[in-house]
Design a protein around this motif. Structure first.
Motif, PDB file in Angstrom:
ATOM      1  N   GLN A   1       0.839  -1.208   0.000  1.00  0.00           N
ATOM      2  CA  GLN A   1       0.000   0.000   0.000  1.00  0.00           C
ATOM      3  C   GLN A   1       0.869   1.251   0.000  1.00  0.00           C
ATOM      4  O   GLN A   1       0.595   2.214  -0.728  1.00  0.00           O
ATOM      5  N   ASP A   2       1.935   1.238   0.823  1.00  0.00           N
ATOM      6  CA  ASP A   2       2.844   2.389   0.854  1.00  0.00           C
ATOM      7  C   ASP A   2       3.557   2.555  -0.478  1.00  0.00           C
ATOM      8  O   ASP A   2       3.765   3.684  -0.950  1.00  0.00           O
ATOM      9  N   ARG A   3       3.948   1.430  -1.091  1.00  0.00           N
ATOM     10  CA  ARG A   3       4.656   1.504  -2.368  1.00  0.00           C
ATOM     11  C   ARG A   3       3.759   2.099  -3.452  1.00  0.00           C
ATOM     12  O   ARG A   3       4.186   2.940  -4.251  1.00  0.00           O
ATOM     13  N   LEU A   4       2.481   1.663  -3.468  1.00  0.00           N
ATOM     14  CA  LEU A   4       1.555   2.207  -4.460  1.00  0.00           C
ATOM     15  C   LEU A   4       1.292   3.684  -4.222  1.00  0.00           C
ATOM     16  O   LEU A   4       1.180   4.464  -5.173  1.00  0.00           O
ATOM     17  N   ALA A   5       1.186   4.068  -2.946  1.00  0.00           N
ATOM     18  CA  ALA A   5       0.981   5.488  -2.631  1.00  0.00           C
ATOM     19  C   ALA A   5       2.184   6.318  -3.072  1.00  0.00           C
ATOM     20  O   ALA A   5       2.032   7.428  -3.604  1.00  0.00           O
ATOM     21  N   GLN A   6       3.389   5.764  -2.869  1.00  0.00           N
ATOM     22  CA  GLN A   6       4.592   6.479  -3.293  1.00  0.00           C
ATOM     23  C   GLN A   6       4.658   6.578  -4.811  1.00  0.00           C
ATOM     24  O   GLN A   6       5.038   7.628  -5.362  1.00  0.00           O
ATOM     25  N   MET A   7       4.289   5.470  -5.492  1.00  0.00           N
ATOM     26  CA  MET A   7       4.267   5.503  -6.955  1.00  0.00           C
ATOM     27  C   MET A   7       3.282   6.539  -7.459  1.00  0.00           C
ATOM     28  O   MET A   7       3.551   7.268  -8.424  1.00  0.00           O
TER      29      MET A   7
END
Length: 451
Positions: free
Chosen positions: A210-216
């Protein structure tokens, strides 16, 4: 004294009222059961009547059987579980502590869609589902929680939950073997005196993806804003110059107008690619239903890009596979876009006056792997260093930012290719050697003749 007869009469009236209430209850229950079972009763009565008419059954016996059926239907309970348990000798639980069924609660823990484990009164693991093993590979039943995880916040939450009735949420930051963020919830279950009974339920939710997608998403918005801000700033500067110092300068005005048209064209390409990427992402879960012939598609794209290749002084050639049709299940418009993006990149970033070779071929089935058909686009340009290859399909990633912008690249072409291939269950392979050139190959499952 009349007290005795009055008391006796009062008891009789109470018994009479109880008997009437019981009779009404039995009567209403019998009516309900008969109403529910009227269809099988009617069928059985009709069968008995037919047998009696044709002399197969004595009339008295038929009436007796019908009476027994109606009596059984009226008084046999709808839910026979209690009666069957009584006949089998199974007694009801009389203990006041509602112990969970051993197999039942384990099945519940296994069915939880996130990582979950159960702890006993001592804080040791009594059961865990398979998802926990992915977070904590060393977990075993019987281990204390302090040996499953070294995180002090989680251990403190478990100790606090064992001492109180509180539900505790805690966030864990794991840095070994890889960095990840996990949300853990410790919940108290009912107390039980049985050994190995669950006292605490600990659930984990991995927030890393979830954090990775938010960062992307944040990086995408920042990159898109930056890509648009640069030409907008240039346009604004050109307009201010034309309104000021270059107002009467025809030569400067002509030059600035050309630059403004170039920047506007760049913004148009960027917005078109963003819209195209958005459309592809929205349809990535929908399997394509059309049929695409790769020889025809590659020939169509090569023909449409011949003027572009001639303008770049690049020779464009096509080698078809005409043995049998190279058919795949796909969306023709999207497959055209894939081949077009690859050829445009080869022309744009290849050697000036070089050659772009487009080939269509197939790979025979091997074991469990189905037959593949592919399209490759090769150039004889400067090549790409190995360090860049894994990131080429990222949005806005460029090997050479200045050169890409100068040649009109948006950094989204290969990202669009990747998403289209995801929808078509295709594969992209990149081979490149510095000073020799690069080859991009897209492959798909071949559509058999029976499909």
């Amino acid at each position: 004294m009349a007290i005795g007869p009055e008391l006796s009469g009062g008891r009789w009236m109470a018994r009479k009222a109880e008997l009437e209430a019981w009779t009404i209850t039995v009567w209403l229950g019998a009516r309900r059961r008969l109403a529910i079972r009227w269809m099988p009763l009617a069928a059985a009565t009709a069968i008995l009547a037919v047998l009696a008419v044709f002399g197969r059954v004595d009339a008295a016996a038929a009436l007796t059987a019908a009476g027994v059926l109606f009596a059984a239907a009226a008084f046999w309970p709808l839910d026979t579980t209690v009666l069957l348990e009584a006949l089998a000798g199974a007694g009801r639980r009389t203990d006041s502590t509602p112990d969970l069924d051993r197999k039942g609660w384990r099945a519940v823990v296994d069915a939880i869609p996130t990582a979950a484990l159960a702890l006993d009164a001592a804080g040791s693991v009594v059961h865990h589902n398979r998802l926990v093993a992915e977070l904590f590979p060393r977990i075993r039943n019987g281990l204390p929680m302090s040996q499953v995880s070294r995180n002090p916040d989680l251990i403190a939450a478990v100790d606090r939950a064992l001492a109180t009735e509180d539900r505790i949420d805690v966030e864990l930051i794991e840095r070994v073997p890889v960095e990840r963020r996990v949300s853990a919830t410790v919940s108290r279950l009912g107390r039980s005196t049985a050994p190995s009974s669950p006292h605490l339920l600990v659930t984990f939710r991995d927030l890393t993806e979830q954090d990775r997608l938010a960062q992307m998403r944040a990086d995408f918005i920042a990159n898109a804003s930056h890509e648009l801000r640069t030409p907008l700033a240039s346009l604004r500067a050109f307009v201010e110059t034309l309104q000021g110092p270059a107002r009467e300068d025809a030569i400067a005005r002509e030059r600035f107008l050309r630059l403004m048209a170039s920047q506007a064209e760049r913004m148009t390409r960027l917005i078109d690619d963003l819209l195209s990427l958005s459309r592809v992402e929205m349809r990535v879960h929908l399997p394509p239903r059309g049929i695409v012939e790769l020889n025809e598609t590659a020939a169509y794209v090569c023909q449409s890009l011949e003027p572009v290749a001639e303008g770049a002084k690049t020779a464009l050639s096509l080698q078809r596979d005409d043995a049998t049709p190279a058919r795949i299940r796909g969306d023709r418009e999207e497959i055209v876009q894939v081949v077009q993006n690859l050829i445009q990149n080869a022309i744009k970033y290849g050697r000036e006056g070089g050659h772009v070779d487009v080939r269509v071929g197939r790979t025979a089935a091997r074991g469990s792997q189905s037959a593949k058909v592919w399209v490759s686009v090769g150039d004889d340009g400067p090549g790409i260093a190995p360090v860049h290859l894994p990131r080429l399909t990222e949005r806005f990633y460029r090997v050479n930012v200045a050169s890409s912008r100068e040649k009109g690249g948006t950094g989204l072409g290969l990202a669009i290719v990747k998403h289209i291939l995801n929808r078509h269950r295709g594969e992209l392979k990149i081979a490149s050697k510095l000073g020799v050139g690069s080859t991009f190959t897209v492959s798909f499952d071949e559509l058999g003749g029976g499909n």
